[in-house]
Design a protein around this motif. Structure first.
Motif, mmCIF file in Angstrom:
data_model
loop_
_atom_site.group_PDB
_atom_site.id
_atom_site.type_symbol
_atom_site.label_atom_id
_atom_site.label_comp_id
_atom_site.label_asym_id
_atom_site.label_seq_id
_atom_site.Cartn_x
_atom_site.Cartn_y
_atom_site.Cartn_z
ATOM 1 N N GLY A 65 -11.054 17.049 15.189
ATOM 2 C CA GLY A 65 -9.606 17.008 15.372
ATOM 3 C C GLY A 65 -8.857 17.141 14.060
ATOM 4 O O GLY A 65 -7.827 17.828 13.975
ATOM 5 N N ARG A 66 -9.374 16.489 13.017
ATOM 6 C CA ARG A 66 -8.696 16.525 11.713
ATOM 7 C C ARG A 66 -8.970 17.792 10.932
ATOM 8 O O ARG A 66 -8.110 18.259 10.167
ATOM 9 C CB ARG A 66 -9.119 15.317 10.868
ATOM 10 C CG ARG A 66 -8.522 14.005 11.317
ATOM 11 C CD ARG A 66 -8.811 12.872 10.350
ATOM 12 N NE ARG A 66 -10.238 12.545 10.306
ATOM 13 C CZ ARG A 66 -11.014 12.728 9.246
ATOM 14 N NH1 ARG A 66 -10.504 13.249 8.134
ATOM 15 N NH2 ARG A 66 -12.290 12.380 9.269
ATOM 16 N N PHE A 80 -9.282 21.565 14.741
ATOM 17 C CA PHE A 80 -8.135 21.724 15.642
ATOM 18 C C PHE A 80 -6.916 21.023 15.049
ATOM 19 O O PHE A 80 -6.362 20.087 15.624
ATOM 20 C CB PHE A 80 -8.482 21.163 17.025
ATOM 21 C CG PHE A 80 -9.592 21.901 17.720
ATOM 22 C CD1 PHE A 80 -9.357 23.111 18.360
ATOM 23 C CD2 PHE A 80 -10.884 21.397 17.726
ATOM 24 C CE1 PHE A 80 -10.377 23.809 19.000
ATOM 25 C CE2 PHE A 80 -11.916 22.079 18.372
ATOM 26 C CZ PHE A 80 -11.658 23.290 18.998
ATOM 27 N N ASN A 81 -6.486 21.511 13.895
ATOM 28 C CA ASN A 81 -5.455 20.811 13.120
ATOM 29 C C ASN A 81 -4.241 21.691 12.818
ATOM 30 O O ASN A 81 -3.411 21.344 11.986
ATOM 31 C CB ASN A 81 -6.057 20.291 11.816
ATOM 32 C CG ASN A 81 -6.631 21.405 10.948
ATOM 33 O OD1 ASN A 81 -6.500 22.590 11.269
ATOM 34 N ND2 ASN A 81 -7.258 21.038 9.849
ATOM 35 N N TRP A 82 -4.162 22.852 13.465
ATOM 36 C CA TRP A 82 -3.107 23.842 13.274
ATOM 37 C C TRP A 82 -3.231 24.591 11.945
ATOM 38 O O TRP A 82 -2.545 25.587 11.748
ATOM 39 C CB TRP A 82 -1.704 23.224 13.382
ATOM 40 C CG TRP A 82 -1.387 22.754 14.755
ATOM 41 C CD1 TRP A 82 -1.371 21.473 15.209
ATOM 42 C CD2 TRP A 82 -1.040 23.569 15.880
ATOM 43 N NE1 TRP A 82 -1.052 21.418 16.544
ATOM 44 C CE2 TRP A 82 -0.843 22.699 16.996
ATOM 45 C CE3 TRP A 82 -0.893 24.944 16.070
ATOM 46 C CZ2 TRP A 82 -0.496 23.163 18.244
ATOM 47 C CZ3 TRP A 82 -0.542 25.402 17.336
ATOM 48 C CH2 TRP A 82 -0.353 24.517 18.407
ATOM 49 N N ASP A 84 -4.344 23.260 17.880
ATOM 50 C CA ASP A 84 -4.808 22.037 18.545
ATOM 51 C C ASP A 84 -4.746 22.242 20.053
ATOM 52 O O ASP A 84 -3.737 21.986 20.697
ATOM 53 C CB ASP A 84 -3.948 20.850 18.133
ATOM 54 C CG ASP A 84 -4.402 19.556 18.790
ATOM 55 O OD1 ASP A 84 -5.448 19.571 19.489
ATOM 56 O OD2 ASP A 84 -3.727 18.529 18.608
ATOM 57 N N SER A 101 -5.997 20.557 22.296
ATOM 58 C CA SER A 101 -5.855 19.333 23.089
ATOM 59 C C SER A 101 -4.387 19.048 23.399
ATOM 60 O O SER A 101 -4.080 18.125 24.158
ATOM 61 C CB SER A 101 -6.464 18.135 22.349
ATOM 62 O OG SER A 101 -5.715 17.804 21.196
#
Length: 255
Positions: A91-92, A95-97, A102, A104
């Motif tokens: 996530g960090r 999928f963090n832009w 992201d 999610s």
């Protein structure tokens, strides 16, 4: 349960070499390395669940592209199962832009293309008659292996790991165990590197397999592409009593 090996190499270097990805039936992935790219779009869209062993790129690198490729073909999110530490890392850092959108939270937080589902070591996820249980692993980042249980039989995948005393008592308790997929990333001449990076070499593999009490078929994954022949020769010499076999792309297990 039908298990197809999409990728099992410790690196890339040709169509026969893809990093770790295992397709279970047609709707579950265990890890999402470059082996995922062997699937056509229609098959990718049928994947509902992804179980990650850990966050390293050779096990997660195709996940962002998978989610992006199938998002407009699905009405439900792809569920990503992993221990909380792994979900936090991807996530960090993925999928963090900055590395990737992201998913999610898109196309909306109410209807995302991807959904995280944390699990803990020892926890089982039941999907119909199938049960997937997280097993302990020891690696440079938080990691797990998995038991895939159809009811009639089980396959255990260690994921990336090194010497791991907590693993074997749990494996030896699996009454219907048929197959063990275990990593060996380096030849014996690189044992120090194996130990530093928390992988196995043939000498360490042989010692680990002494803890295995069940009579099962053993397959070796995660071989470095340039050292396959050497490492397998050393495995035959050091761990031959358990008759470990090399794991291949497109190998199928049914149980």
């Amino acid at each position: 349960m039908k298990v197809r090996i999409l990728g099992c190499s410790g690196g890339i270097g040709g169509r026969h070499l893809g990093t770790t990805a295992i397709l279970v039936d047609d709707d579950i992935l265990v890890d999402a390395g470059t082996g995922v790219t062997n699937l056509p779009l229609a098959e990718l869209a049928r994947i509902d669940h992804v179980f990650l062993t850990h966050s390293h790129l050779d096990h997660t690198g195709s996940l962002p592209l998978l989610i992006d490729s199938v998002a407009d073909l699905r009405t439900e999110p792809v569920i990503v199962h992993a221990i909380p530490e792994t979900l936090d890392i991807i996530g960090r850092h993925i999928f963090n832009w900055e590395i990737w959108p992201d998913f999610s939270a898109i196309p909306s937080e109410e209807r995302p293309a991807m959904q995280y589902s944390p699990l803990t070591v020892g926890e089982s996820v039941r999907l119909g008659a199938r049960k997937i249980t997280a097993l302990p692993a020891r690696h440079t980042v938080p990691a797990v292996g998995y038991q895939l249980d159809s009811g009639a039989g089980s396959l255990v995948f260690t994921g990336d790991t090194t010497v791991n005393p907590a693993f074997w008592p749990l494996v030896n308790q699996i009454a219907n165990l048929r197959y063990l997929l275990i990593e060996t990333a380096f030849p014996n001449r690189e044992q120090r590197l194996a130990e530093m990076s928390r992988h196995l070499c043939p000498r360490l593999l042989a010692a680990e397999l002494q803890n295995l009490s069940a009579r099962v078929e053993v397959f070796v994954s995660h071989l470095k592409p340039s050292q396959i022949e050497l490492t397998m020769a050393e495995i035959e010499s050091d761990a031959g009593a358990h008759k470990p076999q090399m794991l291949y792309n497109n190998q199928v297990f049914e149980f």
